[in-house]
Scaffold this motif. Sequence first.
Motif, mmCIF file in Angstrom:
data_model
loop_
_atom_site.group_PDB
_atom_site.id
_atom_site.type_symbol
_atom_site.label_atom_id
_atom_site.label_comp_id
_atom_site.label_asym_id
_atom_site.label_seq_id
_atom_site.Cartn_x
_atom_site.Cartn_y
_atom_site.Cartn_z
ATOM 1 N N PRO A 129 17.662 20.046 22.159
ATOM 2 C CA PRO A 129 17.571 18.591 22.038
ATOM 3 C C PRO A 129 18.456 18.000 20.942
ATOM 4 N N TRP A 184 16.272 27.393 28.452
ATOM 5 C CA TRP A 184 15.076 26.726 28.961
ATOM 6 C C TRP A 184 14.818 25.438 28.202
ATOM 7 N N TRP A 215 16.559 22.287 29.321
ATOM 8 C CA TRP A 215 16.100 21.555 30.502
ATOM 9 C C TRP A 215 14.690 21.049 30.319
ATOM 10 N N MET A 216 14.127 21.264 29.123
ATOM 11 C CA MET A 216 12.740 20.908 28.906
ATOM 12 C C MET A 216 12.623 19.654 28.049
ATOM 13 N N LEU A 217 13.464 19.520 27.037
ATOM 14 C CA LEU A 217 13.268 18.452 26.063
ATOM 15 C C LEU A 217 14.368 17.413 26.154
ATOM 16 N N PRO A 218 13.986 16.139 25.977
ATOM 17 C CA PRO A 218 15.010 15.104 25.918
ATOM 18 C C PRO A 218 15.700 15.130 24.563
ATOM 19 N N PHE A 252 17.033 14.097 20.950
ATOM 20 C CA PHE A 252 16.525 13.321 19.822
ATOM 21 C C PHE A 252 17.454 12.147 19.564
ATOM 22 N N ARG A 253 16.882 11.113 18.958
ATOM 23 C CA ARG A 253 17.744 10.037 18.535
ATOM 24 C C ARG A 253 18.488 10.485 17.284
#
Lengths: 195, 349
Positions: free
Chosen positions: B223, B309, B312-315, B317-318
């Motif tokens: 992320p 993995w 593809w799991m976490l969006p 971060f800003r």
Amino acid sequence: MTVPRPHLSFWERLYVPTLLNGFKVTFRHFWRTAVLRRPVTLSYPEEKWVVPEGYRGAPYLVRDQDGRTKCVACQLCEFICPPKAITVHPPGPEVDPATGNVEKRPRDFEIDMLRCIFCGYCQEVCPEEAIFLMKDYALVGQRREDMVYHLDKLLALGGVHLDPVQKWKHKAREAARQETFPVPVPPPQETHAAS
Amino acid sequence: MDWNFLFVSAVKIVVAFSVLMVLVAYVVLIERRLCAAIQDRLGPNRAGPFGLLQPVADAVKAFLKEDFTPAHVRRAYYWAAPAIVMFPAILNLAVIPFGSRLGDQEMVIADLNIGIVYAFGIASLGVYGIVLAGYAANSKYPLLGGLRSGAQMISYEVSMGLAVIPLFMVVGSLNLGDVIASQQGRLPWLPILPNWAVFQNPMLLLSFVIFLGASFAETNRLPFDMPECEQELAGGYNVEYSSIRFALFFMGEYASMILASAILTTLFFGGWTLPVFGLDRVATAWWQGAAQIGIFLAKMMVFILGFIWVRWMLPRFRYDQLMRLGWNRFLPLALANIAATTVWLWIAS
Ligand code: SF4
Ligand code: SF4
């Protein structure tokens, strides 16, 4: 404008629940696709999609059960077609030997499949139920000209559409009657204008 | 001049380099198949059985595409950047102990006594390639990507370096071979688990967590993939690149991911050791040496799969969240961790 932010507990701020949730969701999908072998996609050329009823695929021309071209070259479809994909060549003087001179029929009928947007207006407007959007969605050609379908091809692809009315038979009978019936010619009347 | 040493080193370099390149190619394939499965699709499965020839197809495509150089770029930097991205990962390969011995050869290319310092020093060069690419492209998005990567990678390097200090305090050496040697056997307080650094005490576990987080930032993986940001920056620093140059950035990213996994394995998960069949001692027989290389690769693979993995799991971060995490959370934690380890070692001694 301030966007209200939800208050996160310490546990949530540790990012652990998010991680676990994310893993749960991705693992569920992974299990379904990789282990149970149920992907949502199709392996296209081997597996084909079952086209549902009412699908609007490529428009083709149909014949009725007697093998007569139903289209009467009225050109309504040509006028309604939004991208101007249809070109109807109206008939010359020649007569269909099979049916006699009851209805016109197109000399040639072109649909440019590269232009057609499969909107279905032609099917809707046709007064003779002669053109239908069928289930073909993968049209292939090597050149642009290949993608302009002409009358023969359209009829071959369209097949037969049962016509319960068969208006043209009725019309043929009427025409035949008109040709054989001795139409009484009124005798020349004497004029009394002078008297 | 010791010709035998030169020859053996050359062979080790060539083999390790080819293994790295093959791994890069196949990790890309694994990533594509895995993400496809997570997204309910099949992924590339047409080239060869199970798509195993896909990397070949990709390589051919990358070489045959037009190598386009936009007119507005700064040429010298533009040409240098992809190579600079690639080379830290390759240089770091030198200090990774990927096995104990095979025959009478040590399975590490350069057994440096400052191994990990070298690794950090080289890894921090990775940022130059990206910043340079962003600068060379001479357009907005790449520049933003390059700037972000500069800030991000430098911030996280600090926490990364501080995070491993407790480990070296416990081990008492910077040599990666010694680090592995300290992880042999089983845990004294729970003998079913191996004596790997993560399990040894809570400080090292925290070290591992910080190091893992920082590795994601260092390798530009989601992320924390600020420099790329497909959605906001349209690909970031590599926007202006095409053909094999673009592929080099891509390979550089995967190579550094593989190297990060290798370092994580070595530092915290016992490297090539496994406390069964005497595989945690320096190998005496050929089969042991070979098995240990296999063990190392397998452990590394687990980390690589983890990296993939998570992508593809976490969006993403800003950017401010990323910086806050690095400076306000990881850095104090790492410092506190060093202090705690000091106290622990002082009490234990
Ligand atoms: S489906 Fe629409 S676009 Fe296609 S031929 Fe008929 S009217 Fe024209
Ligand atoms: S297909 Fe129908 S609308 Fe089109 S020319 Fe023929 S009869 Fe008329």
